[in-house]
Each structure stands twice: as C-alpha cells, then as structure tokens.
Scaffold this motif. Structure first.
Motif, PDB file in Angstrom:
ATOM      1  N   ASN A 196      70.465  15.301 -53.512  1.00 39.42           N
ATOM      2  CA  ASN A 196      69.037  14.998 -53.448  1.00 39.42           C
ATOM      3  C   ASN A 196      68.631  14.892 -51.980  1.00 39.42           C
ATOM      4  O   ASN A 196      68.449  13.807 -51.428  1.00 39.42           O
ATOM      5  N   ALA A 197      68.541  16.056 -51.353  1.00 36.28           N
ATOM      6  CA  ALA A 197      68.239  16.130 -49.915  1.00 36.28           C
ATOM      7  C   ALA A 197      67.541  17.451 -49.627  1.00 36.28           C
ATOM      8  O   ALA A 197      67.790  18.456 -50.305  1.00 36.28           O
ATOM      9  N   ILE A 198      66.677  17.434 -48.641  1.00 37.04           N
ATOM     10  CA  ILE A 198      66.038  18.649 -48.156  1.00 37.04           C
ATOM     11  C   ILE A 198      66.103  18.623 -46.627  1.00 37.04           C
ATOM     12  O   ILE A 198      66.149  17.553 -46.013  1.00 37.04           O
ATOM     13  N   VAL A 199      66.120  19.791 -46.023  1.00 40.49           N
ATOM     14  CA  VAL A 199      66.215  19.891 -44.568  1.00 40.49           C
ATOM     15  C   VAL A 199      65.152  20.857 -44.060  1.00 40.49           C
ATOM     16  O   VAL A 199      64.726  21.771 -44.778  1.00 40.49           O
ATOM     17  N   GLN A 214      77.446  27.457 -38.818  1.00 38.21           N
ATOM     18  CA  GLN A 214      78.715  26.779 -39.068  1.00 38.21           C
ATOM     19  C   GLN A 214      78.982  26.667 -40.573  1.00 38.21           C
ATOM     20  O   GLN A 214      80.117  26.834 -41.023  1.00 38.21           O
ATOM     21  N   VAL A 215      77.934  26.402 -41.344  1.00 36.23           N
ATOM     22  CA  VAL A 215      78.073  26.364 -42.799  1.00 36.23           C
ATOM     23  C   VAL A 215      78.477  27.742 -43.311  1.00 36.23           C
ATOM     24  O   VAL A 215      79.363  27.878 -44.169  1.00 36.23           O
ATOM     25  N   ALA A 216      77.834  28.773 -42.767  1.00 38.24           N
ATOM     26  CA  ALA A 216      78.163  30.144 -43.171  1.00 38.24           C
ATOM     27  C   ALA A 216      79.629  30.459 -42.900  1.00 38.24           C
ATOM     28  O   ALA A 216      80.300  31.107 -43.721  1.00 38.24           O
ATOM     29  N   ASP A 273      76.624  17.207 -43.907  1.00 38.59           N
ATOM     30  CA  ASP A 273      77.192  16.645 -42.683  1.00 38.59           C
ATOM     31  C   ASP A 273      76.392  17.032 -41.446  1.00 38.59           C
ATOM     32  O   ASP A 273      76.474  16.341 -40.416  1.00 38.59           O
ATOM     33  N   ARG A 274      75.640  18.111 -41.519  1.00 41.67           N
ATOM     34  CA  ARG A 274      74.853  18.597 -40.374  1.00 41.67           C
ATOM     35  C   ARG A 274      73.364  18.334 -40.554  1.00 41.67           C
ATOM     36  O   ARG A 274      72.547  18.890 -39.817  1.00 41.67           O
ATOM     37  N   ARG A 275      72.978  17.490 -41.489  1.00 42.92           N
ATOM     38  CA  ARG A 275      71.584  17.324 -41.874  1.00 42.92           C
ATOM     39  C   ARG A 275      70.674  16.940 -40.711  1.00 42.92           C
ATOM     40  O   ARG A 275      69.542  17.405 -40.630  1.00 42.92           O
ATOM     41  N   ARG A 276      71.173  16.094 -39.799  1.00 41.95           N
ATOM     42  CA  ARG A 276      70.339  15.667 -38.675  1.00 41.95           C
ATOM     43  C   ARG A 276      70.114  16.797 -37.665  1.00 41.95           C
ATOM     44  O   ARG A 276      69.119  16.803 -36.938  1.00 41.95           O
TER      45      ARG A 276
END
Length: 499
Positions: A196-199, A214-216, A273-276
C-alpha cells in the motif's frame, strides 16, 4: 496454431476531469481485422512486437481490435462495455483458439469499473471456457496490476524502461512466452506482490544508476539466474484514488508459483527500499523561471502538475503567468490546451493582435484564465509525426492550433491534449527549441531525451491533475496507512479488491 489478438490502451487518472469517449479514441483510430494489422505494421507498439513474433512463427492470427487514447481521467462506461463486448465477441467468433494475446496499458479506469483490464481478461477467460488455453498480456510499467489479472492470465509482462523505449520488445517478449506455452515447452504461472504505497512518477527513470534502474537490474538478475522466466516492476500510476492501488512486483515462472511469489517479493521490496529516492527537487513556476533565466544554456521546465502524459488537462496557465511576469522578453515556448484561443486566432488571422483569455478552459479548480494581449504568429492543424517512443512513425494532431506571440514568449494553443514525446509538436508549429532559452514540457519523462551539454531541466510542483507531492492530495478512497502520506518503517500490504 491460432491466436486471437486485441489491444485496448488507456491510462486513467482519478484527479483528472477528462472523460475519454468514443470520439477521443477515434481521433487516434479504432481498427479491426486487416486494418488493425496494417495500422500496427512498422510501428513500435507492444501490439506490433507481439504480431511480428507470432507472424514469424507462422501462427494463424485472428485480429480483433486496436484502440488507443491519450491519458486522461476515465473511460466512459458505455464505450468500455462496447469494447469489452467487441473483444469477447471476437474471441468467441474465432474459436477454437490455441491462445490469446492482449496488449493493454493496465491503468485504465472507467466511470464505474475500476479494474477494466482485469474485467476484460476475466471475460476473455470465460469466453475461452478452458483454463488451459494461455492468455498473454503486455502492460505499461505504470500499470495497476490486480490479483484478478494475475489469476486469469498465465503470462503478464511489463515494460522495462522509462522513458518507454521497449514497448515493441515487451509485446514480442509476451508473445514469445505464449508460443513456448503453446508448444508445451513451459507451463507459465504469474504471481504478484503489492504494498500500500505509491511513489512519484518523475523520479522513476530507468536510466543510469537511478533507483528504478537498480530495481530493473534486480529483475534482470532474477531472469538471468533462472529464478523466473520474467520479472516485472510496476511503480504504478499513482493518481488512481482506489484502495487497492500500490507498487507491485510480478514474476512469471515455469510451473512454480512459490518461486514466482519469491521473485515478485524481491522486486517489490527493491522498490520499497528506494521509496524516498523517487522524490526529486522541484520549484514553483516563479522560482523555476527565475532560475532558468540565470542558468547557462537552455532549460526545459517540466510542468509536472499539468502533465498531459499523466492524464492532466494540459491547460494550466501557471507557468505562462510566471514567464510573462519574470521574463516576458526571454525566448520561450509553451504548449497549452485552449481550443477557444485557437479558434479566436483562426477568426482574426495571422499578424493580428488581440486580447486572449488563456488557460483554465478545461479545468478551473486551481487557476483562472490569464488575460494576454498577443499577436497571432502562425495557424495550423496541429499534425505531426512521432520521431521515437512507442508511437514512433504514427501521426497525431493537437487539432486546430495557433502560435501566439507575447514579447519573446510563443504560446502554442492547441485544441486537444496529446502525449508529448520530444519536440515534434513545437517543430510542427515552426518553433526550433534550439532558439529558445526556456521550453515547457507537459510530460514527466520523455524530455530527458533532449537533455545534454547546455540543456538542463527544472520540474515544477504545485496544484494540478498530476501533483508531485502525493502526500498532499485529498484522497477519498485510499486506505491508511500508506506511503507517502504515512512515514511507515514497515510496509502495509495493498488490499485485494478483486471480485
């Protein structure tokens, strides 16, 4: 082998007032049968990639329908129901089938239905009346992927890049897995994991070493190591005001649902982990224009809150007001949706000067029209051809269009919103952006293709249909706690609202 193929693509936005009706889709064209194949040929669409792979393997293709529209608020219910029936009727008429390939966006919403793609996939599954006939689906990277989609489609593959440069390859990848399934080489299963998060979209580039890149890399590693046939990441279209919208990891494996769950979780955690890091600096319009005037070279100002590519109206006059206030004599170009201004310019003719009310003609929730005394510099039909991206080679139009000149500022007033790629729309209206100190773009990523030595960008924040600060939106249907409205150390799972 016989495979039915259909494509129905639209990206919704709960904060936008725009309603996409039949006539809006017809502006880009609705095609079926041989006309569908002809239209897709030679393009960089996901549909084209899928068709090319299937054709190369001498599959008998049953083309059903192709329909696309620029991003907006929601699709009108009646048109959606017509299109759903058109797809399912086409599948039924083509039976018996060995498989189905659907090129969808994944973030469509309708006035009533909030999981349209899931409904379409499920309707196709019921029409096939056989759980073993594989359905392959390609989706945009910003898709809102639901459990219903993953339940009824054995194969789901998302774009890997943003800016989107791999739509064709994604369609080809989905169709390739479909062929392998038809031959019995693989038994694909798809699983998703969601928080339950959006960026913010602006920080989601897959370029260089940026967070989504990095996610890719983590997803590609899972594929290279054989832990999944395909791993996809969906940072989601964040301006969907629904309880089950959230960042998503997805994996397709060969008959191993547990492995698919594990890889999907790894991908999801990589986004979380990279949300910010997805939150990038931005300025007010006044601050941006002041900084652009002081900067060396050319500055691209990204009007993020009014991004047409994100579904906003494209008619905010906020940046134009700042330009005329701070730097009226600076060479600048802005695009704004204002059919009334374009029509008035047509009526008075080139070379004539008059008072125009610019902007806020489609959406006046945040701004009022700006009174401007301008000279009609050029008139046109707004037609241009995309030089790259998923629509490369396709021609579109901003409708009746006028270039209005105020000091050094040229205002391109068009009748329709559209999906900006690079500077094709400016060039079509006689504007060479190399001659401009400041250029506005209403797209959240493609402008990056124009960056380089002496060319930088500044993003805007503020009110609009696609605001950057997601935590400031007055959400109605989202469930708390969710990121970024709540500073959570531990993520909450997204609820399952599928039927």
């Amino acid at each position: 082998m016989k495979v039915a193929v259909a494509s129905f693509e639209f990206e919704g936005n709960s904060l936008s007032l725009r309603v996409a009706r039949r006539e809006d889709f017809e502006r880009l064209g609705i095609f079926s049968g041989a006309a569908m194949l002809e239209m897709a040929a030679g393009k960089q669409l996901a549909l084209t990639g899928g068709l090319d792979v299937l054709t190369t393997e001498s599959v008998s293709i049953e083309p059903i329908v192709l329909a696309r529209c620029v991003s907006g608020g929601h699709v009108e219910d009646s048109f959606f129901e017509d299109m759903k029936a058109r797809i399912t009727d086409g599948v039924a008429a083509a039976m018996p089938l060995d498989g189905v390939y659907l090129a969808l966006h994944g973030a469509m919403i309708c006035g009533t239905e909030k999981d349209p793609e899931g409904v379409i996939i499920s309707a196709v599954r019921r029409t096939l009346n056989d759980p073993d006939i594989p359905i392959a689906v390609s989706l945009d990277l910003h898709a809102h992927v639901t459990p219903r989609m993953a339940r009824d489609a054995q194969i789901i593959v998302g774009y890997e890049t943003y800016p989107h440069v791999d739509a064709y390859q994604t369609g080809a990848k989905a169709a390739g897995f479909l062929l392998r399934a038809l031959r019995g080489d693989i038994r694909p299963v798809t699983r998703i994991r969601k928080y339950n998060a959006i960026v913010p979209v602006l920080g989601g580039a897959t370029l260089g070493d940026e967070p989504m890149a990095q996610v890719a890399a983590i997803a590609r590693t899972a594929e290279a190591e054989g832990r999944a046939l395909s791993a996809s990441y969906f940072p989601v279209q964040p301006w969907l005001d629904m309880a089950d919208v959230g960042i998503t990891g997805l994996a397709v494996t060969d008959g191993d649902p547990d492995a698919a769950d594990a890889v999907a979780q790894d991908v999801l955690d990589a986004i979380w982990d990279r949300r910010r890091e997805f939150e990038l600096p931005a300025m007010t319009p006044q601050e941006a224009v002041t900084a652009a005037v002081a900067a060396e070279g050319r500055t691209l100002i990204v009007d993020a809150p009014d991004s047409m590519g994100a579904g906003a109206q494209g008619d905010s006059p906020a940046l134009l007001a700042a330009l005329l206030d701070v730097a009226p004599d600076t060479a600048a170009a802005v695009y704004i949706v204002d059919p009334a201004a374009a029509q008035k310019a047509q009526e008075i003719g080139e070379g004539q000067t008059a008072e125009f009310l610019i902007g806020a003609s489609q959406d006046d929730r945040w701004f009022k029209p700006l009174s401007v005394r301008a000279t009609v510099h050029r008139l046109g039909d707004g037609k241009f051809t995309y030089k790259g991206g998923p629509a490369s080679g396709a021609t579109t139009s901003t409708g009746l269009t006028a270039v209005l000149k105020v000091g050094g500022v040229r205002i391109v007033a068009g009748s329709f919103p559209f999906y900006e790629h690079m500077d094709e729309h400016y060039a079509a209206n006689g504007i060479d952006i190399a001659d401009c100190k400041i250029v506005s773009f209403k797209n959240l990523m493609n402008y990056r293709k124009l960056l380089g030595p002496g060319v930088q960008y500044i993003a805007l924040h503020g009110p609009g249909g696609a605001p950057l600060r997601l935590q400031d939106v007055d959400w109605t249907h989202r469930l708390r706690p969710f990121w970024p409205a709540d500073d959570m150390a531990t993520p909450a799972p997204a609820p399952d609202c599928s039927d």
